[in-house]
Design an enzyme around this catalytic site. Structure first.
Site, PDB file in Angstrom:
ATOM      1  N   GLN A 107       0.966  -1.160   0.443  1.00 60.40           N
ATOM      2  CA  GLN A 107      -0.270  -0.033  -0.027  1.00 60.40           C
ATOM      3  C   GLN A 107       0.789   1.548  -0.138  1.00 60.40           C
ATOM      4  O   GLN A 107       0.846   2.287   0.844  1.00 60.40           O
ATOM      5  CB  GLN A 107      -1.127  -0.178   0.817  1.00 60.40           C
ATOM      6  N   CYS A 108       2.193   1.398  -0.862  1.00 56.13           N
ATOM      7  CA  CYS A 108       2.946   2.229  -0.466  1.00 56.13           C
ATOM      8  C   CYS A 108       2.911   2.931  -2.314  1.00 56.13           C
ATOM      9  O   CYS A 108       2.504   2.533  -3.431  1.00 56.13           O
ATOM     10  CB  CYS A 108       4.464   1.757  -0.290  1.00 56.13           C
TER      11      CYS A 108
END
Length: 168
Positions: free
Chosen positions: A41-42
């Site tokens: 989730q970057c």
């Protein structure tokens, strides 16, 4: 122990595989390994696609990417082992191996990263991992040969040239 000490190879460290059991890093002895702390989730997560392309391009020449999930940077890898594996497979078609989720900085730093953080990048900077997707290239001799900061894309000239030098 220094990073140039053969007994200090990162490949000598015990670490679990994402789905359980040992990741058995010794199986990569004699290969070039691009070790990367990863997160789902970057903003840099799309680098998974480039990492997979490197895997596909060089695997038959004695190379592998090794992903090491880490949740230390703004909680960007919160998932369980199953969720991480499913995300990587479904979203990016990842075929390269993934280890268990570990800490790369601080008091809980995994021994694997204890062996890595002393190695400097091209600017001579060593120390803590800056963010998700920091990359270390381990040569066929099991020693770290290069460090690339998170924003260095997997298909960058610097990374491709370093990999090819190890395979050449």
């Amino acid at each position: 122990m220094t990073t140039t000490d053969h007994n200090g190879s990162p490949l000598d460290v015990e670490i679990g595989a994402l789905r359980g059991g040992s990741a058995d890093l010794s199986q990569y002895a004699g290969k070039a390994v691009l070790l990367v702390n990863v997160a789902s989730q970057c903003g840099l997560t799309p680098q998974y696609a480039g990492l997979e392309k490197l895997q596909e391009r060089y695997a038959e020449q004695g190379f592998t990417v090794l992903g090491v999930p880490c949740n230390q940077f703004l909680g960007q890898e919160p998932g369980s082992a199953e969720e991480i594996a499913e995300f990587c497979s479904a979203t990016y078609g990842v075929t390269f191996p993934l280890t268990e989720k570990v800490e790369v900085n601080g008091e809980g730093r995994h021994p694997l990263y204890e062996r890595l953080v002393g190695f400097p990048d091209a600017e001579g900077e060593s120390g803590d991992i800056q963010w998700n997707f920091e990359k270390f290239l381990i040569g066929r001799d099991g020693q770290v040969v290069a460090r690339f900061r998170p924003r260095t894309e997997p298909d960058s000239t610097e990374i491709v040239t370093a990999i090819e030098a190890q395979l050449g």
